[in-house]
Structure formats: C-alpha cells, structure tokens
Write a protein that holds these residues in place. Sequence first.
Motif, PDB file in Angstrom:
ATOM      1  N   CYS A   1      59.042  -8.608 105.475  1.00  0.00           N
ATOM      2  CA  CYS A   1      59.424  -8.659 104.054  1.00  0.00           C
ATOM      3  C   CYS A   1      59.282 -10.059 103.456  1.00  0.00           C
ATOM      4  O   CYS A   1      60.094 -10.481 102.622  1.00  0.00           O
ATOM      5  CB  CYS A   1      60.856  -8.162 103.883  1.00  0.00           C
ATOM      6  SG  CYS A   1      61.114  -6.492 104.496  1.00  0.00           S
TER       7      CYS A   1
ATOM      8  N   GLU B   1      64.528  -0.249 105.779  1.00  0.00           N
ATOM      9  CA  GLU B   1      63.212  -0.313 105.140  1.00  0.00           C
ATOM     10  C   GLU B   1      62.739  -1.774 105.162  1.00  0.00           C
ATOM     11  O   GLU B   1      63.206  -2.614 104.397  1.00  0.00           O
ATOM     12  CB  GLU B   1      63.310   0.189 103.696  1.00  0.00           C
ATOM     13  CG  GLU B   1      61.991   0.155 102.937  1.00  0.00           C
ATOM     14  CD  GLU B   1      60.902   0.925 103.639  1.00  0.00           C
ATOM     15  OE1 GLU B   1      60.041   0.273 104.275  1.00  0.00           O
ATOM     16  OE2 GLU B   1      60.909   2.167 103.565  1.00  0.00           O
ATOM     17  N   ARG B   2      61.815  -2.080 106.084  1.00  0.00           N
ATOM     18  CA  ARG B   2      61.318  -3.449 106.205  1.00  0.00           C
ATOM     19  C   ARG B   2      59.800  -3.521 106.297  1.00  0.00           C
ATOM     20  O   ARG B   2      59.242  -4.528 106.726  1.00  0.00           O
ATOM     21  CB  ARG B   2      61.924  -4.108 107.447  1.00  0.00           C
ATOM     22  CG  ARG B   2      61.562  -3.446 108.757  1.00  0.00           C
ATOM     23  CD  ARG B   2      62.186  -4.185 109.924  1.00  0.00           C
ATOM     24  NE  ARG B   2      61.737  -3.608 111.190  1.00  0.00           N
ATOM     25  CZ  ARG B   2      62.103  -4.073 112.388  1.00  0.00           C
ATOM     26  NH1 ARG B   2      62.932  -5.107 112.467  1.00  0.00           N
ATOM     27  NH2 ARG B   2      61.654  -3.509 113.486  1.00  0.00           N
TER      28      ARG B   2
ATOM     29  N   CYS C   1      63.148  -5.236 100.554  1.00  0.00           N
ATOM     30  CA  CYS C   1      63.532  -4.456 101.729  1.00  0.00           C
ATOM     31  C   CYS C   1      65.052  -4.274 101.736  1.00  0.00           C
ATOM     32  O   CYS C   1      65.787  -5.007 101.081  1.00  0.00           O
ATOM     33  CB  CYS C   1      63.078  -5.161 103.008  1.00  0.00           C
ATOM     34  SG  CYS C   1      61.275  -5.361 103.135  1.00  0.00           S
TER      35      CYS C   1
END
Length: 271
Positions: free
Chosen positions: A126, A154-155, A161
């Motif tokens: 990210c 969520e990266r 992110c």
Amino acid sequence: MGAPLWFVSIAALLAFSAADVLDDCQLVGGDKKSAGEQAVLAKLAPLKGKRFEAKTKEGSDDYKYSFVVCGRLSNDSKSTNEGLVQSKEGSTDTSVIGRINDTHIISGTDWILLIYGSGDKYDTHCNSEARKAMVMISCSKKTLGGDFTVVQEERNKSRECFYLFEMDSSLACPPEESHLSVGSILLIVFAVLVAVYIVGGFLYQRFVVGAKGMEQFPNITFWQELGNLMADGCDFVCRSRPRTSDTAYRGVGDDQLAEEPEERDDHLLPM
C-alpha cells in the motif's frame, strides 16, 4: 541554585507526552466537529474502554487482534493512543492498526462504522501508507458487545488499504417506538376507569356503608337487573322457536266430547 537545563527539558518533554495521551476517541475534523459524529460517539459510551480480542490464521502464522472501544490498550506513559493492535503469536512483534486520536465514525439504521486511522505504516504494501482499522458494529439485541471477528485485510491496493472487523452490539439497534392506536388508548382508559369504579365502589360499600358479601359490589342491584334484562333480550332475539306452540298431541277436551250428529239409516229399510 536552579535545576539543570537538561533536566527541565526532559521534564517538559515528559509532560507534553503525558498530555498527548488520550483516554477517549478524538474525532477528526479540524476546528469544526460533526454534531452527528459526536452523537453517535456518545451512543457508544456504554462500550467505552471495553476490550475485545479476535484471532486469525494466515498460512502458518497465528495473529491476535486486540481492540478497545475509545480507549488505549496500554495505560503506561509509552502509550501511543493505540486502539487496535495486531500481535503475532510466539513473537514480540506488534503492529498498531489504528489509533483513537484519529477517529471517524459513520452510522446507519442498524449499524455503526468506527474507523481508527494513523496506524503503523506498511513495510512494502500500500505504498507504505499508515494502516487503518474499520470496525463494523451491527445491531444485535442479545448483547451489549461481543462476537468481535476479523473479516479481511485489504492490502493489495496502492492506497486506502484497511483492516475490516465485525462486532455485534445492541447500541447499534434503532430505538423501539411504541405505536398505540386510538382504539388501544381508549381500551386502556376504559379498563382503568372500570378498575377505579370497582375498587373504589368496593371500598365505599365495605367501609362506609358496611355491606357484606355480594352487597359489597357497587350498585349490585342495578347490575343484577341489567343482567336479567340482557338475558330476556337475548332470549327474545336468539330463541329458535315461538314461546307458545301447538303440540302434536291434543288432550280430550269438551269439544271432543260434544254429541256427534245422529246417523240415519232409513235408507236401509226395505220398501
């Protein structure tokens, strides 16, 4: 003789650090704070300072996530206002996912989204931005707060992110409103009046008039007569046959004992 300059500088630095440590969520918005966010934050007051934990497995590694609602996970002077922390099982490595001095909050009909920003920066993912924790608090009337779970991390993006978590709480439920119709209100009023009439009349008849037994019931004569009238009316309206009817059997009466007309047999005589 005054204190050394270096001692004064260290004392001032420690005082500044202690003042910078928070014990509550700090909403972000500059010099103007959202009244809506403040109202939702006040709604979460019963959960303030409560700690929740969740575990997840990634490959061969086990991770534990510790979360405090508008409170710091560590109360010592080294605290950095961490509100949600990731720790690796069997290791001393920890990562701050979000801090309470960078709080955003959004609410809907039956959910509240609590966001902690300004976490530790990613190493390579990210674009090395700061981590961010998003806790979705869903309505559940069965618990004040519980079932804290990890949904996803969520990266795989270049920016924005986040870590997503879920939790259940009755504080996210909409307030229950009582809807009484006009008929319900009238029935309640009528029931109250009847109760007052019966109880008040009973006490009056017993202690003032000195009545005993059934005579203690207020206006007992009126209600007995009313009951008889209602019974008569019901009998009149609902009876299935006339009150008087001819029976199939007729007894011997005077009309049957009357003398029968004489039968003449003159026509049988020979001419």
